[in-house]
Scaffold this motif. Structure first.
Motif, PDB file in Angstrom:
ATOM      1  N   CYS A   1       0.880  -1.176   0.000  1.00 46.60           N
ATOM      2  CA  CYS A   1       0.000   0.000   0.000  1.00 46.60           C
ATOM      3  C   CYS A   1       0.919   1.229   0.000  1.00 46.60           C
ATOM      4  N   SER A   2       1.416   1.548  -1.158  1.00 50.16           N
ATOM      5  CA  SER A   2       2.547   2.471  -1.286  1.00 50.16           C
ATOM      6  C   SER A   2       2.191   3.926  -1.023  1.00 50.16           C
ATOM      7  N   SER A   3       0.899   4.263  -0.910  1.00 45.76           N
ATOM      8  CA  SER A   3       0.506   5.648  -0.628  1.00 45.76           C
ATOM      9  C   SER A   3       0.187   5.875   0.844  1.00 45.76           C
ATOM     10  N   LEU A   4       0.173   4.849   1.617  1.00 43.56           N
ATOM     11  CA  LEU A   4      -0.168   4.954   3.040  1.00 43.56           C
ATOM     12  C   LEU A   4       0.984   5.622   3.782  1.00 43.56           C
ATOM     13  N   SER A   5       0.706   6.768   4.452  1.00 43.75           N
ATOM     14  CA  SER A   5       1.782   7.538   5.068  1.00 43.75           C
ATOM     15  C   SER A   5       1.838   7.410   6.586  1.00 43.75           C
ATOM     16  N   LYS A   6       0.717   7.122   7.216  1.00 48.22           N
ATOM     17  CA  LYS A   6       0.722   7.010   8.675  1.00 48.22           C
ATOM     18  C   LYS A   6      -0.395   6.075   9.105  1.00 48.22           C
ATOM     19  N   ILE A   7      -0.249   5.528  10.300  1.00 46.99           N
ATOM     20  CA  ILE A   7      -1.300   4.681  10.841  1.00 46.99           C
ATOM     21  C   ILE A   7      -1.212   4.684  12.363  1.00 46.99           C
ATOM     22  N   ILE A   8      -2.376   4.764  13.000  1.00 52.04           N
ATOM     23  CA  ILE A   8      -2.470   4.741  14.462  1.00 52.04           C
ATOM     24  C   ILE A   8      -3.032   3.383  14.870  1.00 52.04           C
ATOM     25  N   PHE A   9      -2.315   2.695  15.729  1.00 50.43           N
ATOM     26  CA  PHE A   9      -2.738   1.368  16.160  1.00 50.43           C
ATOM     27  C   PHE A   9      -3.567   1.474  17.447  1.00 50.43           C
ATOM     28  N   PRO A  10      -4.756   0.875  17.471  1.00 53.33           N
ATOM     29  CA  PRO A  10      -5.547   0.882  18.711  1.00 53.33           C
ATOM     30  C   PRO A  10      -4.863   0.031  19.775  1.00 53.33           C
ATOM     31  N   ASP A  11      -5.187   0.307  21.025  1.00 56.95           N
ATOM     32  CA  ASP A  11      -4.579  -0.429  22.137  1.00 56.95           C
ATOM     33  C   ASP A  11      -4.900  -1.920  22.102  1.00 56.95           C
TER      34      ASP A  11
END
Length: 423
Positions: free
Chosen positions: A337-347
């Motif tokens: 997924c080459s356009s994905l720049s950030k991701i927040i992981f739930p606890d």
């Protein structure tokens, strides 16, 4: 004798004192000391002095009521038991245990299911004796709505299990609430699907659908049908839209299962939206594989697992919001997924499998909170990403875990979460 060994024969006289004799009473498998009678060796106990047999009820079993219809004292014999009589109490030379013997009659509670149809047609209460079997009644109906099942709570979050594989033995009272799905949602393409009827593992009928092959789906903005004939659509057939050039898809509230390869290589698919109260808990493997025009997706909080490769090769995917109840990130989920720049992981996420974000060449930031449940990251999970730094939960420092070893990623750690002291 007196410290000396004597070789002569000696004659001694030994006098034995005869101990008292106890007559004990056992009720429900236990000796009840308050009833014990003690007499001298060889004496007789008058049967009229034996206490009356007290009432005794074993621990109550749910739904079953016992009533004593007879009771008596008995003594054990070689052949079993026999009623206590005076002969058992005459000239006692050894202790005796007398047992309470009871015969009971049984009655059973009545248990019921009360149905609150929430504005639908009335459903009669079911009442049976405890543990008798019951069957699911006919579904209620309501104008402009599809029946979505019976639930044990008013909020309709906990579905009632009718145990279709066996008879439902009713052992408690229930009030069940009908869930209704809005059937007024506009769906101009409802007749362009094939419907296959099934029954789920809770005993509810549902449809899976697939688009008709004779229909041109190119460029369509589609809504998965809510249902028909008062039966909800809950899923898609395998490979349902595979390769079709639809533009967007909306999943209604009753939807609870997509299927393997459901939107595989739908390269024109730009938008995926889920209803707020959707029941979906699992996104199947490779469900959106190769959807190269998909730009963003918000995974519903009902989802606890995403299958391998679910978004593999979604090269335009820029924004992902993960479910707050997701337990792990499976293998290859966001591969390339080459356009994905950030991701927040739930606890809630406890682990990330290999190649989960492989080739995410624009991914520069990932976020874990101090209270994250994360305990492992497979080697290579972020290979080919643009990460330069990451802050991991304290667990990784405490256990000397180094998932980014031999990479250029700088790793820091959250402080340890201090446990609150109990008052």
């Amino acid at each position: 004798i007196n410290g000396k060994i004597e070789s002569k024969n000696k004659i001694f006289t030994v006098t034995a004192e005869k101990s008292d004799i106890s007559v004990q009473f056992s009720i429900g498998g236990k000796i009840r000391d308050k009833y014990t009678i003690t007499v001298a060796y060889g004496e007789t106990v008058d049967i009229d002095s034996v206490p009356a047999v007290p009432d005794y009820y074993p621990q109550k079993e749910d739904g079953i009521n016992k009533q004593i219809i007879s009771k008596e004292w008995v003594v054990k014999t070689e052949d079993g038991t026999e009623p206590l009589s005076q002969k058992h109490l005459d000239n006692l030379e050894k202790s005796l245990i007398i047992y309470g013997q009871y015969e009971y009659s049984f009655t059973y509670d009545t248990v019921s299911i009360v149905f609150d149809s929430n504005g639908g047609s009335e459903v009669d209460t079911i009442s049976v004796l405890y543990s008798q079997t019951v069957k699911k009644p006919d579904d209620p109906v309501k104008e402009n709505a599809i029946f979505g099942g019976w639930f044990t709570d008013k909020e309709c979050t906990e579905i009632f299990d009718w145990q279709p594989g066996s008879s439902l033995s009713l052992t408690k009272n229930y009030t069940l609430y009908a869930k209704w799905l809005d059937a007024t949602v506009s769906n101009q393409y409802a007749e362009d699907y094939e419907y296959e009827l099934s029954t789920d593992d809770k005993g509810y009928a549902f449809y899976t659908v697939r688009p008709k092959s004779t229909v041109d789906w190119t460029g369509r903005d589609i809504t998965i049908p809510v249902g028909k004939d008062n039966i909800p659509v809950k899923g898609l057939a395998a490979n349902a839209f595979r390769g079709l050039q639809i533009r967007s898809v909306f999943f209604p509230a009753g939807f609870s299962r997509d299927t393997y390869h459901a939107f595989y290589n739908c390269t024109a698919l730009e938008t995926v939206v889920f209803a707020d109260d959707i029941l979906l808990t699992y996104i199947d493997p490779e469900a959106f594989y190769g959807c190269s025009s998909l730009t963003g997706i918000a995974i519903p909080d009902t989802v606890t697992k995403i299958g391998d490769g679910a978004f593999y090769g979604c090269t335009s995917l820029q924004s992902v919001t993960l479910s707050e109840n997701l337990t792990q990130i499976s293998k290859d989920v966001f591969y390339n997924c080459s356009s994905l720049s950030k991701i927040i992981f739930p606890d809630s996420v406890s682990g990330i499998y290999e190649n989960a974000f492989y080739g995410c060449s624009s991914l520069t930031r990932i976020t874990f909170s101090q209270t994250s449940s994360l305990t492992w990251i497979s080697v290579g999970a972020f290979e080919g990403s643009a990460l330069t730094e990451v802050k991991l939960p304290y667990y990784f420092a405490e256990n000397n875990l180094t998932p980014f070893k031999d990479t250029d990623v700088s790793v820091t750690y959250h402080d340890k979460v201090e446990e609150e002291e109990e008052e």
